[in-house]
Design a protein around this motif. Structure first.
Motif, PDB file in Angstrom:
ATOM      1  N   VAL A   1       0.844  -1.206   0.000  1.00 42.51           N
ATOM      2  CA  VAL A   1       0.000   0.000   0.000  1.00 42.51           C
ATOM      3  C   VAL A   1       0.876   1.252   0.000  1.00 42.51           C
ATOM      4  O   VAL A   1       0.566   2.227  -0.694  1.00 42.51           O
ATOM      5  CB  VAL A   1      -0.985  -0.014   1.191  1.00 42.51           C
ATOM      6  CG1 VAL A   1      -1.686   1.327   1.338  1.00 42.51           C
ATOM      7  CG2 VAL A   1      -2.008  -1.131   1.018  1.00 42.51           C
ATOM      8  N   GLU A   2       1.974   1.225   0.755  1.00 45.27           N
ATOM      9  CA  GLU A   2       2.923   2.351   0.723  1.00 45.27           C
ATOM     10  C   GLU A   2       3.397   2.587  -0.703  1.00 45.27           C
ATOM     11  O   GLU A   2       3.450   3.721  -1.170  1.00 45.27           O
ATOM     12  CB  GLU A   2       4.156   2.049   1.592  1.00 45.27           C
ATOM     13  CG  GLU A   2       3.962   2.163   3.062  1.00 45.27           C
ATOM     14  CD  GLU A   2       5.207   1.703   3.828  1.00 45.27           C
ATOM     15  OE1 GLU A   2       6.315   1.608   3.246  1.00 45.27           O
ATOM     16  OE2 GLU A   2       5.063   1.425   5.028  1.00 45.27           O
TER      17      GLU A   2
ATOM     18  N   GLU B   1       1.941   1.716  -3.587  1.00 45.18           N
ATOM     19  CA  GLU B   1       0.858   2.239  -4.422  1.00 45.18           C
ATOM     20  C   GLU B   1       0.634   3.729  -4.185  1.00 45.18           C
ATOM     21  O   GLU B   1       0.194   4.444  -5.075  1.00 45.18           O
ATOM     22  CB  GLU B   1      -0.451   1.493  -4.133  1.00 45.18           C
ATOM     23  CG  GLU B   1      -0.484   0.078  -4.636  1.00 45.18           C
ATOM     24  CD  GLU B   1      -1.747  -0.666  -4.222  1.00 45.18           C
ATOM     25  OE1 GLU B   1      -2.073  -1.646  -4.907  1.00 45.18           O
ATOM     26  OE2 GLU B   1      -2.398  -0.290  -3.227  1.00 45.18           O
ATOM     27  N   SER B   2       0.962   4.183  -2.976  1.00 42.13           N
ATOM     28  CA  SER B   2       0.740   5.588  -2.606  1.00 42.13           C
ATOM     29  C   SER B   2       1.933   6.497  -2.893  1.00 42.13           C
ATOM     30  O   SER B   2       1.816   7.714  -2.776  1.00 42.13           O
ATOM     31  CB  SER B   2       0.409   5.669  -1.112  1.00 42.13           C
ATOM     32  OG  SER B   2      -0.711   4.878  -0.824  1.00 42.13           O
TER      33      SER B   2
ATOM     34  N   LYS C   1       1.435   8.896  -7.928  1.00 38.65           N
ATOM     35  CA  LYS C   1       0.085   8.789  -8.493  1.00 38.65           C
ATOM     36  C   LYS C   1      -0.048   7.645  -9.512  1.00 38.65           C
ATOM     37  O   LYS C   1      -0.993   6.857  -9.433  1.00 38.65           O
ATOM     38  CB  LYS C   1      -0.310  10.137  -9.100  1.00 38.65           C
ATOM     39  CG  LYS C   1      -1.704  10.207  -9.638  1.00 38.65           C
ATOM     40  CD  LYS C   1      -1.979  11.599 -10.172  1.00 38.65           C
ATOM     41  CE  LYS C   1      -3.306  11.648 -10.885  1.00 38.65           C
ATOM     42  NZ  LYS C   1      -3.564  12.960 -11.471  1.00 38.65           N
TER      43      LYS C   1
ATOM     44  N   ARG D   1      -0.922   3.903  -8.749  1.00 44.89           N
ATOM     45  CA  ARG D   1      -2.306   3.582  -8.416  1.00 44.89           C
ATOM     46  C   ARG D   1      -2.971   2.730  -9.496  1.00 44.89           C
ATOM     47  O   ARG D   1      -3.981   2.086  -9.261  1.00 44.89           O
ATOM     48  CB  ARG D   1      -3.060   4.904  -8.185  1.00 44.89           C
ATOM     49  CG  ARG D   1      -4.542   4.847  -8.063  1.00 44.89           C
ATOM     50  CD  ARG D   1      -4.999   4.037  -6.846  1.00 44.89           C
ATOM     51  NE  ARG D   1      -6.433   4.071  -6.717  1.00 44.89           N
ATOM     52  CZ  ARG D   1      -7.269   3.305  -7.413  1.00 44.89           C
ATOM     53  NH1 ARG D   1      -6.825   2.455  -8.291  1.00 44.89           N
ATOM     54  NH2 ARG D   1      -8.562   3.400  -7.226  1.00 44.89           N
TER      55      ARG D   1
ATOM     56  N   ARG E   1      -7.112  -4.024   2.525  1.00 47.16           N
ATOM     57  CA  ARG E   1      -6.719  -2.768   3.158  1.00 47.16           C
ATOM     58  C   ARG E   1      -7.291  -2.638   4.564  1.00 47.16           C
ATOM     59  O   ARG E   1      -6.650  -2.089   5.443  1.00 47.16           O
ATOM     60  CB  ARG E   1      -7.154  -1.591   2.283  1.00 47.16           C
ATOM     61  CG  ARG E   1      -6.461  -1.558   0.923  1.00 47.16           C
ATOM     62  CD  ARG E   1      -7.075  -0.513   0.011  1.00 47.16           C
ATOM     63  NE  ARG E   1      -6.882   0.825   0.514  1.00 47.16           N
ATOM     64  CZ  ARG E   1      -5.842   1.608   0.244  1.00 47.16           C
ATOM     65  NH1 ARG E   1      -4.892   1.167  -0.553  1.00 47.16           N
ATOM     66  NH2 ARG E   1      -5.751   2.807   0.754  1.00 47.16           N
TER      67      ARG E   1
ATOM     68  N   ARG F   1      -9.961   1.502  -1.370  1.00 43.30           N
ATOM     69  CA  ARG F   1      -9.323   2.344  -2.383  1.00 43.30           C
ATOM     70  C   ARG F   1     -10.223   3.482  -2.801  1.00 43.30           C
ATOM     71  O   ARG F   1     -11.426   3.317  -2.946  1.00 43.30           O
ATOM     72  CB  ARG F   1      -9.029   1.529  -3.645  1.00 43.30           C
ATOM     73  CG  ARG F   1      -7.859   0.656  -3.551  1.00 43.30           C
ATOM     74  CD  ARG F   1      -7.726  -0.104  -4.878  1.00 43.30           C
ATOM     75  NE  ARG F   1      -6.357  -0.525  -4.984  1.00 43.30           N
ATOM     76  CZ  ARG F   1      -5.533  -0.155  -5.952  1.00 43.30           C
ATOM     77  NH1 ARG F   1      -5.949   0.573  -6.933  1.00 43.30           N
ATOM     78  NH2 ARG F   1      -4.290  -0.554  -5.947  1.00 43.30           N
TER      79      ARG F   1
END
Length: 172
Positions: free
Chosen positions: A99-100, A102-103, A106, A109, A125, A133
């Motif tokens: 998740v880190e 993906e963040s 931009k 994502r 998540r 999301r």
């Protein structure tokens, strides 16, 4: 049911079955990365090239975080490409790091990084205390926007194209 939809559903089933098989045979965390964009982009060769480069960046990022990923192949089905990995680290830690990633930027994502634990349970998540999301276009839950068809096809295409343009700049 039309053939294209049947092929996409079959490809999704193939991806799910590969994750299950890896989880059961390897007895460790399974990571699968696929594209999280409309189908026409998932099967476009240029978009696939960008996807594979983002996956390479993910491999580098996870290595920097101390994860040791083992490549377990890929599938390029009717719903686009998927890359599979296993990791000895616990699934919740892998999900947090994913998740880190993906963040971070931009364009990352556009990927969907799914994690499954050694018991073949998906780690979402919510397992790490995060909300679902967000939509590409607004701050709503993406599943709500997709189901309600909140945004026009044109809005979505404009947004997705901008993500791919930004991704291209990052990987080149």
């Amino acid at each position: 049911m039309n053939k294209e939809l049947a092929d996409v559903l079959e490809a999704k089933e193939q991806r799910w079955n590969k994750r299950l098989k890896l989880s059961k045979t390897e007895k460790c965390t399974v990571i699968s990365i696929s594209l999280c964009v409309p189908l026409k982009y998932r099967t476009n060769e240029e978009c696939k090239d960008i996807f594979y480069e983002i996956c390479r960046l993910y491999e580098n990022y996870t290595a920097e975080k101390g994860l040791h990923l083992i490549s377990k192949g890929k599938i390029d089905g009717a719903d686009g490409p998927t890359i599979f990995y296993t990791a000895a680290e616990d699934a919740v830690s892998v999900k947090k790091i994913s998740v880190e990633f993906e963040s971070l930027k931009k364009p990352f994502r556009i990927t969907d990084i799914d994690i499954m634990n050694e018991k073949s349970e998906p780690i979402g998540r919510e397992s790490i205390g995060l909300a679902p999301r967000k939509c590409f276009i607004c701050d709503n839950d993406s599943a709500v926007c997709v189901k309600a068809k909140t945004h026009t096809k044109e809005e979505m295409e404009t947004c997705i194209k901008s993500y791919f343009c930004e991704a291209y700049k990052i990987i080149k």
